[in-house]
Motif scaffolding. Structure first.
Motif, PDB file in Angstrom:
ATOM      1  N   ALA A   1       0.851  -1.190   0.000  1.00 25.75           N
ATOM      2  CA  ALA A   1       0.000   0.000   0.000  1.00 25.75           C
ATOM      3  C   ALA A   1       0.887   1.241   0.000  1.00 25.75           C
ATOM      4  O   ALA A   1       1.942   1.267   0.625  1.00 25.75           O
ATOM      5  CB  ALA A   1      -0.904  -0.015   1.228  1.00 25.75           C
ATOM      6  N   LEU A   2       0.449   2.260  -0.687  1.00 26.28           N
ATOM      7  CA  LEU A   2       1.239   3.480  -0.832  1.00 26.28           C
ATOM      8  C   LEU A   2       0.671   4.604   0.024  1.00 26.28           C
ATOM      9  O   LEU A   2      -0.558   4.714   0.179  1.00 26.28           O
ATOM     10  CB  LEU A   2       1.272   3.909  -2.294  1.00 26.28           C
ATOM     11  N   PRO A   3       1.530   5.456   0.568  1.00 25.87           N
ATOM     12  CA  PRO A   3       1.041   6.609   1.351  1.00 25.87           C
ATOM     13  C   PRO A   3       0.255   7.573   0.459  1.00 25.87           C
ATOM     14  O   PRO A   3       0.624   7.824  -0.696  1.00 25.87           O
ATOM     15  CB  PRO A   3       2.336   7.267   1.851  1.00 25.87           C
ATOM     16  N   GLU A   4      -0.843   8.091   0.996  1.00 29.36           N
ATOM     17  CA  GLU A   4      -1.635   9.098   0.287  1.00 29.36           C
ATOM     18  C   GLU A   4      -1.978  10.220   1.259  1.00 29.36           C
ATOM     19  O   GLU A   4      -2.328   9.971   2.409  1.00 29.36           O
ATOM     20  CB  GLU A   4      -2.915   8.483  -0.278  1.00 29.36           C
TER      21      GLU A   4
ATOM     22  N   HIS B   1      -8.730  -0.910   4.674  1.00 28.53           N
ATOM     23  CA  HIS B   1      -7.468  -1.292   4.049  1.00 28.53           C
ATOM     24  C   HIS B   1      -7.689  -1.694   2.590  1.00 28.53           C
ATOM     25  O   HIS B   1      -8.797  -2.056   2.187  1.00 28.53           O
ATOM     26  CB  HIS B   1      -6.803  -2.444   4.816  1.00 28.53           C
ATOM     27  N   PRO B   2      -6.643  -1.628   1.762  1.00 34.23           N
ATOM     28  CA  PRO B   2      -6.787  -1.980   0.341  1.00 34.23           C
ATOM     29  C   PRO B   2      -7.307  -3.397   0.163  1.00 34.23           C
ATOM     30  O   PRO B   2      -6.942  -4.316   0.896  1.00 34.23           O
ATOM     31  CB  PRO B   2      -5.357  -1.843  -0.210  1.00 34.23           C
TER      32      PRO B   2
ATOM     33  N   SER C   1      -8.093  -0.113  -4.103  1.00 36.60           N
ATOM     34  CA  SER C   1      -6.632  -0.157  -4.013  1.00 36.60           C
ATOM     35  C   SER C   1      -6.042   1.126  -3.448  1.00 36.60           C
ATOM     36  O   SER C   1      -4.867   1.174  -3.101  1.00 36.60           O
ATOM     37  CB  SER C   1      -6.034  -0.431  -5.392  1.00 36.60           C
ATOM     38  N   SER C   2      -6.853   2.166  -3.340  1.00 33.27           N
ATOM     39  CA  SER C   2      -6.361   3.433  -2.817  1.00 33.27           C
ATOM     40  C   SER C   2      -7.485   4.153  -2.076  1.00 33.27           C
ATOM     41  O   SER C   2      -8.629   3.706  -2.069  1.00 33.27           O
ATOM     42  CB  SER C   2      -5.851   4.318  -3.966  1.00 33.27           C
TER      43      SER C   2
ATOM     44  N   ASN D   1      -3.825   3.785   3.504  1.00 28.51           N
ATOM     45  CA  ASN D   1      -3.097   4.742   2.671  1.00 28.51           C
ATOM     46  C   ASN D   1      -2.892   6.058   3.420  1.00 28.51           C
ATOM     47  O   ASN D   1      -1.806   6.652   3.372  1.00 28.51           O
ATOM     48  CB  ASN D   1      -3.846   5.000   1.364  1.00 28.51           C
TER      49      ASN D   1
ATOM     50  N   TYR E   1       0.829   7.787   5.191  1.00 25.85           N
ATOM     51  CA  TYR E   1       1.301   9.161   4.945  1.00 25.85           C
ATOM     52  C   TYR E   1       1.443   9.920   6.262  1.00 25.85           C
ATOM     53  O   TYR E   1       2.409  10.658   6.475  1.00 25.85           O
ATOM     54  CB  TYR E   1       0.321   9.885   4.031  1.00 25.85           C
TER      55      TYR E   1
END
Length: 339
Positions: free
Chosen positions: A107-110, A135-136, A141-142, A147, A151
């Motif tokens: 998972a990517l920070p947003e 969660h994703p 997915s975002s 996410n 961040y």
């Protein structure tokens, strides 16, 4: 339910709980090993197995091509035997699907705003808005809590892997309210154990249809997959786990009741399923309510995780937090009080 509606004949499931007791939307949340099983109903006889399984798992769980691949590798069986994707099912067939573990995708920070109620070096408590997934997962997915936490925090427990860092429990996408996350493995292990021991305080507030016949009570009824709709859950003695919800009436209106609910267990959709089971579904519930809540100004279901309490994993201090009802739920109550 320990009142006149008690499901005394439903057996208690004595399977041990997993270390981390998650609650919320998950295709495998009713089976610790990711296995889902059901019996083919008469109306479904003659369907291709790939279509039957895709439809049975529910929208958004898996594509038909993905299910076909599962069938080819033997993850789908009919009466205990592997089949081909074009095989036909018959009424009474026993279907078992062992959902393979997904390939881990980090998972990517947003930069998503969070309503932080409490935060220190070990834990963070947020007030999750309705409509936000924790969660994703497939189709999400975002834009999730994970996410946003990645961040905001930059340091979360890794016990649940790259898709669920820091996540100890969850609440449904359509439920607002308090959610705790762990910033390190020590905190994660402590909070997970408290959930397993049923010592975490979780109080929800719901506006339900109709007049509950009792001022307070306990709904003790096992929950498993709905045999008619695999993406939903129901009170059942088949493939279920024990689920316990305590309730108390806070306010009565002509045809609605405001209730406080305390979770003893944390099954997927537990409060929503239990209130439907006793004949008083939640206003605006898109899956279990049966009627829309827009007449009261609701834009979603009237269910809010309003109180969360636990023992701090490092200091041993008992912490308790509360979050106000969302604006549309407050407006619905104002409408009922003044009409």
């Amino acid at each position: 339910m320990n009142t006149e509606n008690s499901p005394e004949n439903l057996p208690e499931n004595k399977n041990s709980l997993p270390l981390v007791e998650l609650e919320g939307d998950s295709p495998d949340s009713d089976a610790a090993d990711g296995t889902i099983a059901w019996t083919v109903e008469p109306e479904s006889g003659g369907e291709r197995i790939d279509k039957h399984v895709t439809d049975g798992l529910g929208e958004g769980t898996a594509s038909r091509s993905q299910v076909q691949e599962w069938i080819r590798i033997g993850a789908v069986t009919v009466n205990g035997k592997a089949v081909k994707p074009n095989a036909k099912v018959a009424a009474g067939d026993e279907i078992e699907v062992r959902i393979p573990e997904p390939e881990p995708v980090e998972a990517l920070p947003e930069n998503i705003p969070l309503d932080v109620v409490y935060e220190d070096a070990d834990v963070i408590v947020i007030n999750k808005p309705r409509g936000m997934v924790v969660h994703p997962a497939v189709g999400h997915s975002s834009g999730t809590v994970v996410n946003a936490l990645l961040y905001h925090c930059r340091d979360l427990s890794g016990i649940n892997g790259v898709m669920r860092p820091g996540i100890v429990h969850r609440i449904d996408k359509d439920t607002s309210g308090l959610l705790m996350a762990a910033k390190n493995d020590l905190a994660h292990a402590s909070l997970a154990q408290q959930l397993k021991d049923h010592t975490v305080l979780r109080r929800y507030y719901a506006l339900a249809y109709g007049a509950l016949p009792h001022e307070r009570g306990t709904i003790d009824a096992p929950i498993g997959r709905d045999k008619h709709d695999r993406k939903m859950f129901a009170v059942t003695d088949k493939g279920s786990k024990r689920a316990v919800t305590h309730f108390a009436v806070l306010e009565r209106f002509d045809d609605y009741t405001l209730v406080e609910l305390r979770l003893e267990t944390g099954r997927t959709h537990q409060i929503r399923v239990h209130l439907k089971y006793i004949g008083h579904p939640i206003v605006g519930d898109p899956m279990y309510g049966g009627r829309a809540g827009r007449t009261l100004g609701m834009v979603g279901q009237a269910l809010h995780a309003g109180v969360l309490g636990f023992v701090h994993p490092r200091t041993g201090e008992t912490l308790e937090f509360s979050a106000p009802l969302p604006a549309d739920m407050e407006h619905a109550l104002y409408t009922l009080r003044t009409r």
